[in-house]
Design an enzyme around this catalytic site. Structure first.
Site, PDB file in Angstrom:
ATOM      1  N   GLU A  47      26.137   9.555  22.994  1.00 26.62           N
ATOM      2  CA  GLU A  47      26.463  10.800  22.280  1.00 26.62           C
ATOM      3  C   GLU A  47      26.553  11.950  23.299  1.00 26.62           C
ATOM      4  OE1 GLU A  47      22.979  12.433  20.314  1.00 26.62           O
ATOM      5  OE2 GLU A  47      24.183  13.364  18.738  1.00 26.62           O
ATOM      6  N   LYS A 127      30.016  13.160  13.350  1.00 30.31           N
ATOM      7  CA  LYS A 127      28.639  12.891  12.897  1.00 30.31           C
ATOM      8  C   LYS A 127      28.335  13.516  11.538  1.00 30.31           C
ATOM      9  CE  LYS A 127      23.943  13.233  14.925  1.00 30.31           C
ATOM     10  NZ  LYS A 127      23.235  13.673  16.149  1.00 30.31           N
ATOM     11  N   CYS A 172      23.925   8.747  16.856  1.00 27.09           N
ATOM     12  CA  CYS A 172      22.507   9.093  16.974  1.00 27.09           C
ATOM     13  C   CYS A 172      21.739   9.058  15.660  1.00 27.09           C
ATOM     14  CB  CYS A 172      22.346  10.441  17.683  1.00 27.09           C
ATOM     15  SG  CYS A 172      20.636  10.664  18.232  1.00 27.09           S
TER      16      CYS A 172
END
Ligand code: CDT
Length: 312
Positions: A47, A127, A172
């Site tokens: 990330e 995300k 993540c």
């Protein structure tokens, strides 16, 4: 039958605030060269792989904020990654901060792309589960301002048929949510690739570092097992300007077992030959969704976010 993807999970050591994107890209190219010698089909980077984990700092000036974001991909600095992909015949996954104009508005996303062996972007993910907080919090030892810097991603959890399999991405904190894997599982995912930046300690409460690593692994291993998919989790690790990120880069088989894991906190490549046909056993038996799932009883999952206990 076997359908093999040889995957390199390319952990990055720390990227200091002053380190340039060019330097980070050079480090990634070195890892791609190692991966080429190991005949990798795909290399997975973390990330926000081009910069330090900047959401730990509060910035207010727009130009200061936007310097951390990419306005196009590829761009001049990242082009060498795409060139290497084409030259080496190796796909890659890269996380970065994305700035884009949408319907006349500037949006900022925590983004990842999947690039195939010809150097073409085949997939983009933004995300969804942004952790942390939107305002400066004095009581924290360090900030985690993802909700301040990023908009919630609007791509959803897609999968792509590429490199001989069905691949999906998340980023993540997404790895901690079972819905992430299940939405991709319902599209037949065979390999989920993801990068992370996870602080070694909690900024607010005391927490055993061992427990934090255990929980990270637990999520990826159960996501792999419950959806019978490979999961490749890649850390940015080590100490960035005094702030520690844990490592623990690993490759998880569809059984939930870890088949390869990083040893240190620096730039490190780990490799596994991932047979996508190993996904079949779980997908056809224990997690045969068509045979066993009961979506009529899962409505709450999409209808509400928070828990609502019964009245006393
Ligand atoms: N980058 C990222 O999503 N990190 C989170 C830690 C958040 S702590 C407020 C993670 O889930 O690893």
């Amino acid at each position: 039958m076997s359908r093999m993807i040889t995957v390199g999970a390319a952990q990055l050591g720390p990227i200091q605030k002053a380190e340039s994107r060019t330097s980070a890209v050079n480090r990634m190219i070195q890892l791609m060269e190692q991966a080429r010698r190991k005949q990798c089909d795909l290399i997975v980077f973390p990330e926000l792989a081009l910069t330090t984990f900047f959401p730990r700092y509060l910035m207010k000036d727009r130009d200061e904020i936007e310097q951390w974001f990419e306005r196009s991909m590829p761009n001049e600095v990242t082009q060498p990654l795409f060139d290497a992909a084409r030259e080496f015949g190796m796909g890659f996954h890269l996380g970065y901060a994305e700035l884009v104009e949408e319907q006349g508005e500037t949006r900022r996303y925590n983004t990842a792309i999947l690039v195939d062996k010809s150097g073409t972007i085949v997939g983009k993910y933004r995300k969804v589960h942004l952790p942390g907080h939107a305002e400066y919090e004095d009581e924290r030892r360090f900030q985690h301002l993802e909700k301040y810097y990023f908009d919630v991603g609007n791509t959803g959890f897609n999968v792509w048929r590429t490199m001989g399999g069905v691949l999906g991405m998340c980023i993540c904190n997404d790895r901690r949510w079972p819905e992430t894997y299940r939405v991709m599982g319902l599209q037949g995912v065979e390999m989920v690739v993801l990068g992370y930046n996870t602080p070694s300690t909690n900024g607010k409460v005391e927490q055993d570092p061992h427990l934090r690593m255990f929980q990270s692994r637990l999520c990826m291993q159960s996501g792999a097992y419950q959806n019978s998919t490979w999961v490749v989790g890649v850390a940015k690790a080590g100490t960035e300007d005094g702030h520690q990120l844990f490592g623990g880069t690993c490759i998880v088989a569809p059984t939930g077992e870890i088949v390869a894991q990083a040893q240190g906190l620096g730039d490190e490549l780990i490799v596994a030959d991932c047979d996508l046909d190993l996904c079949l056993e779980g997908k056809e038996n224990m997690f045969n969704f068509t045979a066993h799932r009961r979506p009529e009883y899962y409505q709450l999952i999409t209808e509400q976010a928070g828990a609502v206990p019964p009245e006393e």
